[in-house]
Design an enzyme around this catalytic site. Sequence first.
Site, PDB file in Angstrom:
ATOM      1  N   HIS A  42       6.973 -13.533  -0.137  1.00  0.00           N
ATOM      2  CA  HIS A  42       6.255 -14.103   0.564  1.00  0.00           C
ATOM      3  C   HIS A  42       5.491 -14.036   2.018  1.00  0.00           C
ATOM      4  O   HIS A  42       6.088 -12.982   3.235  1.00  0.00           O
ATOM      5  CB  HIS A  42       7.202 -15.389   1.055  1.00  0.00           C
ATOM      6  CG  HIS A  42       7.767 -16.531   0.154  1.00  0.00           C
ATOM      7  ND1 HIS A  42       7.772 -16.908  -0.450  1.00  0.00           N
ATOM      8  CD2 HIS A  42       9.777 -16.480   0.690  1.00  0.00           C
ATOM      9  CE1 HIS A  42       8.467 -17.178  -1.623  1.00  0.00           C
ATOM     10  NE2 HIS A  42       9.693 -16.801  -0.658  1.00  0.00           N
ATOM     11  N   SER A  45      13.772 -12.908   7.847  1.00  0.00           N
ATOM     12  CA  SER A  45      11.798 -13.799   7.843  1.00  0.00           C
ATOM     13  C   SER A  45      11.758 -12.804   8.757  1.00  0.00           C
ATOM     14  O   SER A  45      12.269 -13.336   9.743  1.00  0.00           O
ATOM     15  CB  SER A  45      12.107 -15.016   7.426  1.00  0.00           C
ATOM     16  OG  SER A  45      11.848 -15.296   5.967  1.00  0.00           O
ATOM     17  N   ASN A 103       2.658   0.196  10.352  1.00  0.00           N
ATOM     18  CA  ASN A 103       3.029   2.244  10.185  1.00  0.00           C
ATOM     19  C   ASN A 103       2.144   2.278  10.212  1.00  0.00           C
ATOM     20  O   ASN A 103       2.346   3.627   9.915  1.00  0.00           O
ATOM     21  CB  ASN A 103       2.970   1.518   8.022  1.00  0.00           C
ATOM     22  CG  ASN A 103       1.534   0.811   7.683  1.00  0.00           C
ATOM     23  OD1 ASN A 103       1.219  -0.060   8.341  1.00  0.00           O
ATOM     24  ND2 ASN A 103       1.150   1.839   6.425  1.00  0.00           N
ATOM     25  N   TYR A 104       1.149   2.073  11.117  1.00  0.00           N
ATOM     26  CA  TYR A 104       0.170   2.744  11.914  1.00  0.00           C
ATOM     27  C   TYR A 104      -0.100   2.494  12.826  1.00  0.00           C
ATOM     28  O   TYR A 104      -0.195   1.567  13.954  1.00  0.00           O
ATOM     29  CB  TYR A 104      -0.667   2.304  11.275  1.00  0.00           C
ATOM     30  CG  TYR A 104      -2.143   2.900  11.402  1.00  0.00           C
ATOM     31  CD1 TYR A 104      -3.021   4.173  11.385  1.00  0.00           C
ATOM     32  CD2 TYR A 104      -3.482   2.107  12.500  1.00  0.00           C
ATOM     33  CE1 TYR A 104      -4.095   4.562  12.605  1.00  0.00           C
ATOM     34  CE2 TYR A 104      -4.471   2.084  12.829  1.00  0.00           C
ATOM     35  CZ  TYR A 104      -5.099   3.755  12.539  1.00  0.00           C
ATOM     36  OH  TYR A 104      -5.922   4.634  12.967  1.00  0.00           O
ATOM     37  N   ARG A 140      16.575 -10.124  19.441  1.00  0.00           N
ATOM     38  CA  ARG A 140      15.907 -10.790  19.499  1.00  0.00           C
ATOM     39  C   ARG A 140      16.246 -11.357  21.046  1.00  0.00           C
ATOM     40  O   ARG A 140      17.271 -11.436  22.175  1.00  0.00           O
ATOM     41  CB  ARG A 140      16.868 -12.465  19.269  1.00  0.00           C
ATOM     42  CG  ARG A 140      16.672 -12.623  17.253  1.00  0.00           C
ATOM     43  CD  ARG A 140      16.985 -13.949  16.681  1.00  0.00           C
ATOM     44  NE  ARG A 140      16.926 -13.323  15.712  1.00  0.00           N
ATOM     45  CZ  ARG A 140      17.701 -14.230  15.074  1.00  0.00           C
ATOM     46  NH1 ARG A 140      18.994 -15.437  15.789  1.00  0.00           N
ATOM     47  NH2 ARG A 140      18.195 -13.582  13.762  1.00  0.00           N
ATOM     48  N   LYS A 168       0.692  -1.281  -0.297  1.00  0.00           N
ATOM     49  CA  LYS A 168      -0.126  -0.162  -0.043  1.00  0.00           C
ATOM     50  C   LYS A 168       0.411   1.393  -0.321  1.00  0.00           C
ATOM     51  O   LYS A 168       1.444   0.723   0.880  1.00  0.00           O
ATOM     52  CB  LYS A 168      -0.518  -0.238   1.471  1.00  0.00           C
ATOM     53  CG  LYS A 168      -2.207   1.625   1.546  1.00  0.00           C
ATOM     54  CD  LYS A 168      -0.774   1.632   2.943  1.00  0.00           C
ATOM     55  CE  LYS A 168      -2.300   3.185   3.115  1.00  0.00           C
ATOM     56  NZ  LYS A 168      -1.206   3.949   3.918  1.00  0.00           N
ATOM     57  N   ALA A 172      10.111 -13.309   3.918  1.00  0.00           N
ATOM     58  CA  ALA A 172       8.815 -13.860   3.977  1.00  0.00           C
ATOM     59  C   ALA A 172       7.914 -13.358   5.803  1.00  0.00           C
ATOM     60  O   ALA A 172       8.857 -13.767   7.008  1.00  0.00           O
ATOM     61  CB  ALA A 172       9.031 -15.554   4.119  1.00  0.00           C
TER      62      ALA A 172
END
Length: 211
Positions: free
Chosen positions: A120, A162, A143-144, A197, A108, A137
């Site tokens: 993916h 990924s 973004n919001y 992580r 978008k 993937a």
Amino acid sequence: VGKWLDQGVTIIDPARVDIRGLLSCGQDVVIDINTIFEGTVVLGDGVHVGANTVISDSSIGADTNILPNCVLDQSKIGERCNIGPFSRTRPGVEMADESKLGNFVEVKKSRIGAGSKVNHLTYIGDAEIGEKVNIGAGTITCNYDGANKHPTIIGDGAFIGSGVELVAPVTIGVGATIGAGATISHDAPAGELTVERARQKSIKGWQRPVK
């Protein structure tokens, strides 16, 4: 539909194509079954449109291949791109030449640079992606924030692993690498590996619940 057949466009089954506006086709275009064209649509030379695809108010560059079950709306697609299957572009998307969207990708109001790949299960929104970027993937641009939309900028040659969440506003530097599974909420420097992580641990003696 008849005029396109007369001009050499290959329509696999004219009874299963719906044109609801102005469609312009170049040479050697192939249109498969159950396709819908709405508004003003331009298909360049050598474009292939796969089955069950809906294209609205968009231009598709020469030699681009759209695989089945895609929805393209108010988008500008470059030449020699690959899209789908099951891809969606929402208004404001621009894809430069030789870029790619794979299965179950939604984009978008974003620009995808030449040679970049979003392959993916990914959402890209309000983003500027440079050239020859690889998006792994399951990547999401967050973004919001509940009230406003924020941009994500990814520099040329970056590699996004990924399962990454890019919390906008954020910038990923040229040639940066983002490790799989990271949640990135601060800018990542060019040419470096950025990893975020929790430490993995195993719980000894844990028993799975049983009925």
